[in-house]
Design a protein around this motif. Structure first.
Motif, PDB file in Angstrom:
ATOM      1  N   GLU A 204       2.879   3.753  19.603  1.00  0.00           N
ATOM      2  CA  GLU A 204       3.588   4.978  18.753  1.00  0.00           C
ATOM      3  C   GLU A 204       2.691   5.343  17.614  1.00  0.00           C
ATOM      4  O   GLU A 204       2.614   6.497  17.310  1.00  0.00           O
ATOM      5  N   VAL A 205       1.914   4.491  16.998  1.00  0.00           N
ATOM      6  CA  VAL A 205       1.160   4.750  15.914  1.00  0.00           C
ATOM      7  C   VAL A 205      -0.387   5.561  16.482  1.00  0.00           C
ATOM      8  O   VAL A 205      -0.347   6.653  16.138  1.00  0.00           O
TER       9      VAL A 205
ATOM     10  N   GLU B  45       4.267  -2.010   8.686  1.00  0.00           N
ATOM     11  CA  GLU B  45       4.917  -1.940   7.158  1.00  0.00           C
ATOM     12  C   GLU B  45       5.577  -0.418   7.347  1.00  0.00           C
ATOM     13  O   GLU B  45       6.522  -0.250   6.408  1.00  0.00           O
ATOM     14  N   HIS B  46       5.318   0.409   8.319  1.00  0.00           N
ATOM     15  CA  HIS B  46       6.013   1.838   8.447  1.00  0.00           C
ATOM     16  C   HIS B  46       7.097   1.759   9.448  1.00  0.00           C
ATOM     17  O   HIS B  46       7.521   2.999   9.802  1.00  0.00           O
ATOM     18  N   GLY B  47       7.335   0.729   9.994  1.00  0.00           N
ATOM     19  CA  GLY B  47       8.619   0.655  10.886  1.00  0.00           C
ATOM     20  C   GLY B  47       8.219   1.340  12.427  1.00  0.00           C
ATOM     21  O   GLY B  47       9.316   2.003  12.908  1.00  0.00           O
ATOM     22  N   TYR B  48       7.045   1.437  12.797  1.00  0.00           N
ATOM     23  CA  TYR B  48       6.855   1.925  14.252  1.00  0.00           C
ATOM     24  C   TYR B  48       7.215   0.806  15.151  1.00  0.00           C
ATOM     25  O   TYR B  48       7.190  -0.363  14.775  1.00  0.00           O
TER      26      TYR B  48
ATOM     27  N   GLU C  32     -10.944  -5.756  13.150  1.00  0.00           N
ATOM     28  CA  GLU C  32     -10.508  -5.303  11.724  1.00  0.00           C
ATOM     29  C   GLU C  32      -9.656  -4.009  11.712  1.00  0.00           C
ATOM     30  O   GLU C  32      -8.712  -3.851  11.229  1.00  0.00           O
ATOM     31  N   LEU C  33     -10.175  -2.955  12.572  1.00  0.00           N
ATOM     32  CA  LEU C  33      -9.282  -1.884  12.790  1.00  0.00           C
ATOM     33  C   LEU C  33      -8.024  -2.129  13.370  1.00  0.00           C
ATOM     34  O   LEU C  33      -6.806  -1.533  13.058  1.00  0.00           O
ATOM     35  N   LEU C  34      -7.877  -3.000  14.185  1.00  0.00           N
ATOM     36  CA  LEU C  34      -6.778  -3.455  15.174  1.00  0.00           C
ATOM     37  C   LEU C  34      -5.879  -4.139  14.230  1.00  0.00           C
ATOM     38  O   LEU C  34      -4.599  -3.673  14.405  1.00  0.00           O
ATOM     39  N   GLU C  35      -6.366  -4.892  13.380  1.00  0.00           N
ATOM     40  CA  GLU C  35      -5.481  -5.563  12.458  1.00  0.00           C
ATOM     41  C   GLU C  35      -4.748  -4.444  11.426  1.00  0.00           C
ATOM     42  O   GLU C  35      -3.678  -4.817  11.311  1.00  0.00           O
ATOM     43  N   ARG C  36      -5.680  -3.575  11.022  1.00  0.00           N
ATOM     44  CA  ARG C  36      -5.264  -2.694  10.199  1.00  0.00           C
ATOM     45  C   ARG C  36      -4.143  -1.582  11.060  1.00  0.00           C
ATOM     46  O   ARG C  36      -3.109  -1.447  10.130  1.00  0.00           O
ATOM     47  N   LEU C  37      -4.309  -1.460  12.017  1.00  0.00           N
ATOM     48  CA  LEU C  37      -3.329  -0.722  12.807  1.00  0.00           C
ATOM     49  C   LEU C  37      -2.241  -1.369  13.002  1.00  0.00           C
ATOM     50  O   LEU C  37      -1.014  -1.165  12.722  1.00  0.00           O
ATOM     51  N   ASP C  38      -1.973  -2.650  13.493  1.00  0.00           N
ATOM     52  CA  ASP C  38      -0.672  -3.457  13.437  1.00  0.00           C
ATOM     53  C   ASP C  38      -0.058  -3.691  12.042  1.00  0.00           C
ATOM     54  O   ASP C  38       1.215  -3.624  12.142  1.00  0.00           O
ATOM     55  N   ALA C  39      -0.992  -3.736  10.980  1.00  0.00           N
ATOM     56  CA  ALA C  39      -0.222  -3.946   9.751  1.00  0.00           C
ATOM     57  C   ALA C  39       0.432  -2.684   9.405  1.00  0.00           C
ATOM     58  O   ALA C  39       1.704  -2.573   8.901  1.00  0.00           O
ATOM     59  N   PHE C  40      -0.098  -1.453   9.663  1.00  0.00           N
ATOM     60  CA  PHE C  40       0.388  -0.180   9.236  1.00  0.00           C
ATOM     61  C   PHE C  40       1.515  -0.166  10.225  1.00  0.00           C
ATOM     62  O   PHE C  40       2.593   0.373   9.656  1.00  0.00           O
ATOM     63  N   SER C  41       1.699  -0.459  11.418  1.00  0.00           N
ATOM     64  CA  SER C  41       2.973  -0.143  12.206  1.00  0.00           C
ATOM     65  C   SER C  41       4.141  -1.014  11.824  1.00  0.00           C
ATOM     66  O   SER C  41       5.360  -0.413  11.859  1.00  0.00           O
TER      67      SER C  41
END
Length: 143
Positions: free
Chosen positions: A30-31, A22-25, A11-20
């Motif tokens: 990089e995140v 959504e924010h252009g990383y 779940e945390l990995l999925e959130r990390l990927d989505a954040f990356s």
């Protein structure tokens, strides 16, 4: 640059990927690098050094995770001189919230928050830190 392997819940990995995304990383690395820099620098702020501080620490965890509650009690006792107050309550149907009011030096607060963050099964840890002498009547504050 060194390559580091990190384990985390799906779940945390999925959130990390989505954040990356959504924010252009450019990707997870990089995140994670930016998060590590932020975490390491948050207590290195020189305006807080050598000052008496107060801190509010809020911890959220699943109600069924009794090991977290036991760890919070253990930390409260280990840092008795730092913990000015502690409050436990239930939030919603499945969560517990632990609130700590701390009074001490930056290094002590940093160590305490670090130990909480290192506790398995914690959902969130939020905190604020403020020099005690900066606290006064609201009418005198200039935020």
């Amino acid at each position: 640059m060194a390559v580091v392997s990190v384990s985390m819940p799906d779940e945390l990995l999925e959130r990390l990927d989505a954040f990356s995304d959504e924010h252009g990383y450019t990707g997870r690395s990089e995140v994670v690098r930016e998060a590590a820099r932020s975490l390491l620098s948050e207590f290195e702020e020189t305006r807080l050094e050598d000052r008496r501080l107060m801190s509010i620490v809020t911890v959220l965890f699943d109600y069924e995770t009794t090991s977290v509650e036991e760890r919070m009690i253990q930390l409260r006792h280990e840092h008795e001189s730092l913990v000015a107050s502690n409050f436990h309550t239930h939030v919603g149907d499945h969560y517990c919230m632990e609130l700590f009011v701390l009074e001490g030096e930056l290094e002590e607060i940093s160590t305490f928050v670090g130990k909480i963050r290192a506790t398995s099964d914690i959902l969130t840890v939020d905190y604020s830190v403020m020099p005690i002498e900066d606290v006064g009547p609201l009418s005198n504050r200039h935020d």
